[in-house]
Design a protein around this motif. Sequence first.
Motif, short mmCIF file in Angstrom:
data_model
loop_
_atom_site.label_atom_id
_atom_site.label_comp_id
_atom_site.label_asym_id
_atom_site.label_seq_id
_atom_site.Cartn_x
_atom_site.Cartn_y
_atom_site.Cartn_z
N ARG A 85 0.81 -1.22 0.00
CA ARG A 85 0.00 0.00 0.00
C ARG A 85 0.85 1.26 0.00
N SER A 86 2.10 1.18 0.53
CA SER A 86 2.94 2.38 0.47
C SER A 86 4.19 2.06 -0.34
N PRO A 87 4.07 2.08 -1.66
CA PRO A 87 5.15 1.62 -2.54
C PRO A 87 6.41 2.47 -2.44
N VAL A 88 6.27 3.77 -2.19
CA VAL A 88 7.47 4.62 -2.15
C VAL A 88 8.33 4.24 -0.95
N PHE A 89 7.67 4.13 0.21
CA PHE A 89 8.39 3.72 1.41
C PHE A 89 9.05 2.36 1.18
N THR A 90 8.27 1.41 0.68
CA THR A 90 8.78 0.06 0.49
C THR A 90 9.96 0.06 -0.49
N GLY A 91 9.80 0.82 -1.57
CA GLY A 91 10.87 0.86 -2.57
C GLY A 91 12.16 1.41 -1.99
N ILE A 92 12.04 2.56 -1.31
CA ILE A 92 13.23 3.18 -0.72
C ILE A 92 13.87 2.23 0.28
N ALA A 93 13.01 1.61 1.10
CA ALA A 93 13.53 0.72 2.13
C ALA A 93 14.28 -0.44 1.51
N ILE A 94 13.68 -1.09 0.51
CA ILE A 94 14.31 -2.28 -0.06
C ILE A 94 15.60 -1.90 -0.77
N VAL A 95 15.58 -0.80 -1.52
CA VAL A 95 16.79 -0.42 -2.25
C VAL A 95 17.92 -0.06 -1.28
N SER A 96 17.57 0.71 -0.20
CA SER A 96 18.67 1.09 0.69
C SER A 96 19.19 -0.13 1.44
N LEU A 97 18.29 -1.07 1.77
CA LEU A 97 18.76 -2.30 2.41
C LEU A 97 19.60 -3.13 1.46
N ALA A 98 19.17 -3.18 0.19
CA ALA A 98 19.92 -3.96 -0.79
C ALA A 98 21.33 -3.39 -0.92
N PHE A 99 21.44 -2.06 -0.94
CA PHE A 99 22.76 -1.45 -0.99
C PHE A 99 23.58 -1.84 0.23
#
Lengths: 883, 110
Positions: free
Chosen positions: A88-102
């Motif tokens: 439901r909150s794709p921006v938060f999820t996207g930022i979170a996953i990408v920063s964690l992936a980094f």
Amino acid sequence: MSFWRQLRSLVLRRRLDREMRAEMEAHLDALALENIAVGMSPEEARLAAQRRFGGTDQIRERALDARGGRWLEEIARTVRHAARSLVRSPVFTGIAIVSLAFGIGANTAVFSLVNGILLRSLPVPDPQDLRLIEMSLASSQAGGDEGAGERRRTDVFPYSGVLAVQEAARPHADVAGYANLGGVNARIDGTAFTTQGLFVTGNYCATLRLGAQLGRTVVEADDKPESPPSVMISERWWRHHFDSAPDVLGRTVRLNEATFTIVGVLPGAYHGAHEGDMTEFLIPVSSLTHIDDRSERGTPFASAMRLIARPHTGVRDAVVEAAVQGVLLSIPQWKPADDPRAHLVDGTAGPDMERSYFREPLLLLSAAVASLMLLACANLGGLSLVRAVAREREHAIRSALGCGRGRLVANALVENLLLATAGAVLGLVVIVAARTYLAQVAAGTTEGLRYDTSVDGRVLIFTIGTAFVTALLTGLLPAWRAGRTDPIGGLKAGDMRSPRGLRLVRLLVGAQVALSLLLLTATGLYVRTFVNCVTVDPGVPVDQTLSFRLKARSPDPAVILEFHARTRDEIARLPGVVGVATANFKPLNSRARAGFYSLVGDATKSAASGVVQQHFVGETFFETLEIPIVAGRFPVPGEQGVVVVNEAFVRQFSPATDPCGQMLRSGNGRKSWHIVGVCRDARMGSVRSGPHPGAFFSIRESTDPSNYYIVRSTLGAGALKRALVEAIARVDPAVAPAALFTHHEVREKSLRREGLLARLVTTLALIALGLSCIGLYGLMAFGVARRTREFGVRLALGARPGEVAWPVVREALVVAAGGLVVGLVAALASGRFLASQLYGVSPRDPATLVGATVLLLAIAVIAAWRPARRAARVDPIIALRSE
Amino acid sequence: MADKSELLQGTLDLLVLRVLNGGPLHGFAIAQKIHVLSRQALEVEEGSLYPALYRMERKGWIEAEWGVSENNRKAKFYALTKAGRRQLATEQDAWARLAAAIGAVLREAD
């Protein structure tokens, strides 16, 4: 068993439900039939049956409970719920996953390097029991490159010292000596090539418990002057030259002018114990007499050996140290003034200079990626907290509807676990995709794939562990908050004024800024180090200079000399060539061989002795490389028995007197040379290494068929390379130059560690900057969104847009400034850990610190810009009407 | 209907197992048989019967199979497993000891 049944019941839940319903339906029918039998009407009978049976749904629920598997269902439901709310909150999820992936990706990448280079142990049984024996000496009066008072460390022992230490330690430990033997001219079945190996004491294999893949190992009996020369060969040789034939044992190999009998094949995993290249053979030290004319029968080569020990079971290191200590002064190289002390250091991973070469940069890199991970965690934690504050209402409603606190906490934790898992998977995908790059990095920096940096079980466990810790770190705060939700307060406060949570987010964002500052500072320092290394005067010409290696075909010293003299003349005649010199080493990028030498002055003083780099150079060497003589004279062409030393030699051996006219004597005392001149220091090794004491002998004394050529020319590199190949072909069409590189290329290669570090740290710092910017932006944007109504009211009451926007920017600056202060203190405090990696720049370099600070303040303003503008543009009407 | 006895806690399992010892039965028949054998004294509540059946199935004492009942309806038949038979023996022993003990107390307490 029961778990599988439960899992099955979870998967088949719908079917079970249907079955249960059918079963109860049948039961009801039977009851109704019975009622009809006693005379009720069908409807009456049915109703009576239902009354008796009770609520079918409740019974079904209870029956399902009895079946078990409820907890699994619970988990599945929680995971589903968490996934839905993340989607439901794709921006938060996207930022979170990408920063964690980094974060996870960078950590895994660096760990796979650490794992491959630092953590692998020697491929022998019980490697953790192995110890290296080292020594520390009082620093010489001259100071050298270390500061006064600092003790010099060394791990090289003269052969007599090896024997003395072995004897002294015998009751407590097995001690073996080994040393690298490079540039050996090998011939197998008519194929000739240069190669390198180890010479070892007879007990080397036994001490390491190194076995033979085929045949036997080198044993004590081989290490006797009268024993026939025996050799163990590497698996690569066995494969490459003998097609892995089992009858390789007993066949022979020519090493220089001696014939060795193959007694065994080394295990494939064994790479030897020396810096630089692969170990291709292993010979007992006594057989050096056969292959090296600088030693004589009964006296193994006067070169140095390193020591590796395996203390007997239950013997403490201190006992061995004391035993070794007892004999140090009996070794003629060291005087009481040197105050030699023995040290045992861990030898699990074996002796490897490359490893210690990489240890510090790798550990620093680990620290850097770990702080990046913390940053990603802080970022995610902050974002989750902001989200938790925003969802206070949802939590309040849910807890008012009877959702247990445990459930709310579990939800928050599971959400973060999902994020961390997604981040880890994405990070691993990136790593696997970047594997070729990593392999190149490792290969480019270690020449040949000696290090296996693939993703193995240990790396996987590390990644999974990192992901879980991340989930916990980032999930606990929001979970704790969710658990504390007060249904009444949460529902009542429409504008959700809750500074509690925001204070914590501010703290996290400030911490991000602090960490970013640390990384930025490190980046600035590394980049400046790299630039300094490139621009420093290396002491030898770099522009319009190239060098290459050329090997004579014959092992006959007279033929070698004649071949190289002719080639040099041929090259000197080429148009555009300004100068050409020969040497037995490559300037800028190779370690010259070192040996023990002593300076023999007047008879009243005892001889000063120590390790000296041996250079064999042709007549035009000093002139071509523009190395001036500072005292004495150059050798006359063709002059024998003379040597030129460098300034570093003078500083260490005879700081007070003019060495010209004194004698330089080899460690075994068999040969000596007149010192005729002192030349200026030039960096003959890597650009980074300071000048070492060095001696320059005539290349006529070297029997090495390989010579390095240094050519200076006004031609372009491409044209010169072509002309050189043709000129060499005119002398001997069967030979070709190797390692033909311009000095620019050589220097680039010798700076690969600095370049690699600068590139990696820059990448990390950029990621860190991005993360901090996101963190600040999230904080500001949320603050503005929360206060939309307030801004609306103020604007409606006549506030100017700037008066509304400024506090937003000011808050960003305050948070950033707090972080910067902490970051600066940390950067100043941690500077000394970086110092050894730096060159020509102080770890507290003001320009770097100021630059990083300004950059971060700018980032804070950029992050606050959009939210501030939004605050200034709030439409009072809309703001007041909404909610 | 007046003098129905409450089922003693934990005895339902024993009764169901014992009744099933005679051969597979469906849920309704199990309740029926207990009712009849107890001379109408015991009434098994459906709300307890089915959870008990599922629990015992999970424990592996009984297993279920769909079949056709005497009046041609689809019904789920429960049968004792080997573990169920062992459990029945254990519970029967335990019950006998308990009954004897309680009987002894009741007889000789004065």
